[in-house]
Write a protein that holds these residues in place. Structure first.
Motif, short mmCIF file in Angstrom:
data_model
loop_
_atom_site.label_atom_id
_atom_site.label_comp_id
_atom_site.label_asym_id
_atom_site.label_seq_id
_atom_site.Cartn_x
_atom_site.Cartn_y
_atom_site.Cartn_z
N LYS A 124 0.82 -1.22 0.00
CA LYS A 124 0.00 0.00 0.00
C LYS A 124 0.85 1.27 0.00
CE LYS A 124 -0.67 0.64 5.00
NZ LYS A 124 -1.65 0.82 6.07
N GLU A 125 2.17 1.09 0.25
CA GLU A 125 3.02 2.29 0.31
C GLU A 125 4.47 1.89 0.06
OE1 GLU A 125 4.47 5.45 3.76
OE2 GLU A 125 2.54 4.43 4.02
N ILE A 126 5.21 2.80 -0.53
CA ILE A 126 6.64 2.59 -0.73
C ILE A 126 7.38 3.39 0.34
CG2 ILE A 126 8.57 2.96 -2.34
CD1 ILE A 126 6.01 2.92 -4.45
N VAL A 136 8.85 -1.37 1.43
CA VAL A 136 7.42 -1.19 1.24
C VAL A 136 6.69 -1.38 2.57
CG1 VAL A 136 7.51 -2.03 -1.14
CG2 VAL A 136 6.99 -3.65 0.70
N ILE A 151 7.72 -2.12 -8.94
CA ILE A 151 6.26 -2.13 -8.90
C ILE A 151 5.72 -2.66 -10.23
CG2 ILE A 151 4.15 -0.76 -8.58
CD1 ILE A 151 5.86 -0.88 -6.06
N SER A 153 2.14 -3.48 -11.01
CA SER A 153 0.78 -3.51 -10.45
C SER A 153 -0.30 -3.93 -11.45
CB SER A 153 0.44 -2.13 -9.88
OG SER A 153 0.76 -1.13 -10.84
N LEU A 157 -4.11 -0.90 -9.75
CA LEU A 157 -4.05 0.38 -9.05
C LEU A 157 -5.37 1.12 -9.22
CD1 LEU A 157 -0.47 1.86 -9.68
CD2 LEU A 157 -1.35 0.71 -7.64
N ILE A 181 -0.85 3.40 -3.40
CA ILE A 181 0.41 3.72 -4.08
C ILE A 181 0.26 4.95 -4.98
CG2 ILE A 181 2.04 2.91 -5.83
CD1 ILE A 181 1.81 0.14 -4.67
N THR A 182 -0.82 5.01 -5.76
CA THR A 182 -0.99 6.17 -6.66
C THR A 182 -0.98 7.46 -5.87
OG1 THR A 182 -2.29 4.88 -8.24
CG2 THR A 182 -2.51 7.27 -8.35
N GLN A 184 0.20 8.15 -2.96
CA GLN A 184 1.52 8.46 -2.39
C GLN A 184 2.45 9.02 -3.46
OE1 GLN A 184 4.00 5.17 -1.42
NE2 GLN A 184 5.48 6.39 -0.28
#
Length: 622
Positions: A124-126, A136, A151, A153, A157, A181-182, A184
């Motif tokens: 969900k996050e880098i 991650v 990534i 995906s 996403l 992710i987007t 962030q």
């Protein structure tokens, strides 16, 4: 709970699998994170690999030491070499795969690859520290650290699935979308956008009447994709595909659902693939066409499920069913699953370097549909290159980059990072200016040695390539030296309506004649057969291509050398374009945004004129 990894790969589609395998085989400790361990290497759309230009990509992946070619050979249910009636630069291998065997084989190969760990969770996050990616955060809250992050995906996403007026979140039907992710990355300064793709209904093959369709059988000779000895099915074991057609009645029924179509009602914002449009898009754009071809493709050996290639749609289910029942052979069709469209986030690929590393966040790599491409093959080759380069970056080594003159993979990456894409990018032979050099038959001769030096291609693969290369040279030398006897050889020439020999002639000269085939020449000459007894079909075919197309191959090599001058002129990373007078405003904006690595790349950016490049070259010369 988790050790630190060299490379974390998020997503286990075709890009993610190749990335994990490549990095691990080079020696990196890899963690492959997937939202569902049961859908690793899922064929989300059609159950096939290869095709025009895509087949060349799969052979390049294999030549470099990737797995896609081996998996395809092990899982194929039908093989065809497309475009055999054209020159060898256009020959393209394509295989129908058993969808379940394909995914199972991929997972088995990954599990047997040392250095690959698996974990089922959502990324969900880098983790970004000091401006660099270093791990991650997962949906379960785990922080996992690494030197590089890849990534891959796919369509997950912020994915939204559309069927008529129904819409719901998902990365594939019955699978949830990936979030976080987007948002962030946009917060970090990345540009994102939306694309759309679609898939046709899956149907029950037992409900079809194949007597009303055209049968499409596989080739009698199964060449396959891998340059290694991989067990393949025998020709007689192949499953047939079938061809049917839409008609005006089908089109009229489909039109009744247009008012409820998410595409025409404006509920879909993303741009769809131009070269694989939905059936509603086809009948709207090509209104003069009375019919469209449908390929009826089996999903495997042990299933009755059928993929209706050419009938991608997001119309309401009842419209899909009513229209299908007017297709010849589909009168009593039963649907397993309706067709649907899926909309998802991607990041315009001009934000990447040649290594597929992001410019904004070092150590972060993107591969596959996140870069705006469509197709398993395009995704897989990006995954391979991102995996290689994520490994190299974690070891502080120089990136591995393929030029446009070396591989279709090089063409694809250069197109993406230089021109970007605002629609799903698909590879075609026409995109490659050096396609006479970039054939499917010589990918090993082009790429295996480079990969072996890198440490990815195995010694066994390298040895096979060297044996092929040496064998081809021996055959060509024999053809130059050996003279054919008119008495014994003329019957073959007469059988193909070619002028008979009046005296002994070098085999090389005879081979240059139209319609003359080297394998048949060997069969017609005991002397040739004895001298070339060591050469298998692959060596004979390669020698024949090199002899017959020598003039064209040499011309392209000269062109590569001339263009190479621009490719070798590197533009410094900190180059100040504002100081260059007389460059057009459009070129200036593109140069500053894309920051081309070489003058060659600068020349291929859309909106840049030759005069802009000349001015830049002169200024750099100062």
């Amino acid at each position: 709970m988790f050790p630190k990894y060299d490379v974390i790969v998020a997503g286990a589609g075709h890009a993610g699998c190749e990335a994990a395998a490549a990095a691990a085989n080079l020696g990196s400790k890899v963690l492959l994170i997937t939202m569902n361990m049961q859908t690793i290497a899922q064929m989300s759309c059609n159950p096939a690999m290869g095709g025009i230009a895509k087949g060349q990509i799969v052979r390049e992946i294999d030549a470099l030491g990737g797995y896609s070619g081996i998996v395809t050979d092990k899982s194929m249910i039908q093989f065809r070499m497309l475009n055999r009636s054209k020159g060898p630069a256009m020959w393209s291998p394509r295989a129908q795969s058993d969808r379940m065997v394909f995914a199972t084989t991929w997972r088995e190969m990954l599990e047997q690859t040392p250095n690959v760990d698996f974990y089922q969770d959502m990324v969900k996050e880098i983790i970004v520290k000091d401006g660099k990616a270093c791990g991650v955060v997962t949906g379960l809250g785990h922080e996992i650290f690494s030197s590089s992050v890849v990534i891959t995906s796919g369509t997950f996403l912020n994915g939204i699935i559309h069927i008529g007026e129904k819409q719901f979140g998902g990365g594939r039907v019955a699978e949830k979308a990936a979030t976080g992710i987007t948002e962030q990355l946009v917060g970090l300064g990345f540009e994102s956008d939306r694309l759309k793709t679609g898939t046709p209904p899956r149907i029950d093959g037992r409900s079809l009447d194949y007597s009303k369709m055209e049968e499409q059988k596989g080739d009698e000779e199964i060449v396959g994709f891998s340059y290694m000895d991989v067990p393949k099915i025998k020709a007689e074991q192949q499953r047939s595909c079938w061809i049917s057609y839409t008609n005006q009645t089908v089109h009229d029924i489909l039109k009744t659902g247009f008012d409820r179509s998410p595409m025409y009602a404006g509920r879909i914002e993303g741009v769809g693939p131009r070269y694989c449009p939905s059936i509603e898009d086809k009948i709207n754009r090509f209104a003069d066409r009375e019919r469209h071809q449908l390929f009826v493709e089996p999903e495997g050996f042990n299933t009755v499920e059928i993929y209706v290639n050419g009938f991608s749609t997001s119309l309401p289910e009842e419209v899909q069913m009513a229209a299908l029942r007017q297709v010849p052979g589909f009168e009593n069709v039963r649907i397993f699953r309706p067709g649907y469209a899926i909309e998802y986030d991607y990041f315009p690929p001009t934000q990447l370097t040649y290594s597929l590393e992001t410019k904004l966040v070092p150590n972060l790599f993107f591969a596959g549909q996140i870069n705006g491409t469509t197709g398993y093959e395009e995704a897989a080759c990006q995954g391979l290159m991102a995996g290689i380069n994520a490994h190299l970056k974690s070891k502080n080594e120089a990136p591995f980059i393929l030029q446009r003159s070396e591989a279709y993979i090089g063409v694809l990456i250069d197109d993406l990072i230089s021109k970007g894409t605002d629609e799903p990018y698909r590879m075609f032979t026409s995109r490659a200016e050096y396609r006479t050099l970039l054939r499917q038959d010589n990918a090993d001769l082009r790429l295996t040695e480079r990969s072996f030096r890198l440490g990815l291609a195995t010694k066994e693969r390298m040895t096979r390539m060297e044996e092929k290369r040496d064998g081809v040279e021996k055959v060509k030398a024999t053809l130059k030296e050996l003279s054919l006897d008119p008495v014994t050889f003329n019957p073959y020439l007469e059988s193909i309506n070619s002028a008979p020999l009046t005296q002994k002639q070098k085999a090389m000269q005879v081979l240059l004649r139209p319609n003359v085939d080297l394998k048949k020449m060997v069969g017609a000459s005991a002397q040739l057969a004895e001298t070339l007894s060591y050469a298998d079909d692959e060596i004979l075919e390669q020698a024949e291509i090199q002899v017959k197309y020598d003039v064209y191959i040499e011309k392209e090599k000269e062109l590569v050398e001339r263009m190479g001058q621009l490719e070798n002129l590197v533009i410094p990373d900190n180059f100040d374009y504002d100081k260059v007078a007389a460059i057009s405003n459009e070129a200036l904006q593109k140069f500053k945004k894309i920051r081309p690595h070489t003058l060659g790349q600068a020349s291929r950016i859309s909106g840049v004129n030759p005069s802009d490049v000349q001015i830049l070259m002169v200024y750099m010369g100062r």
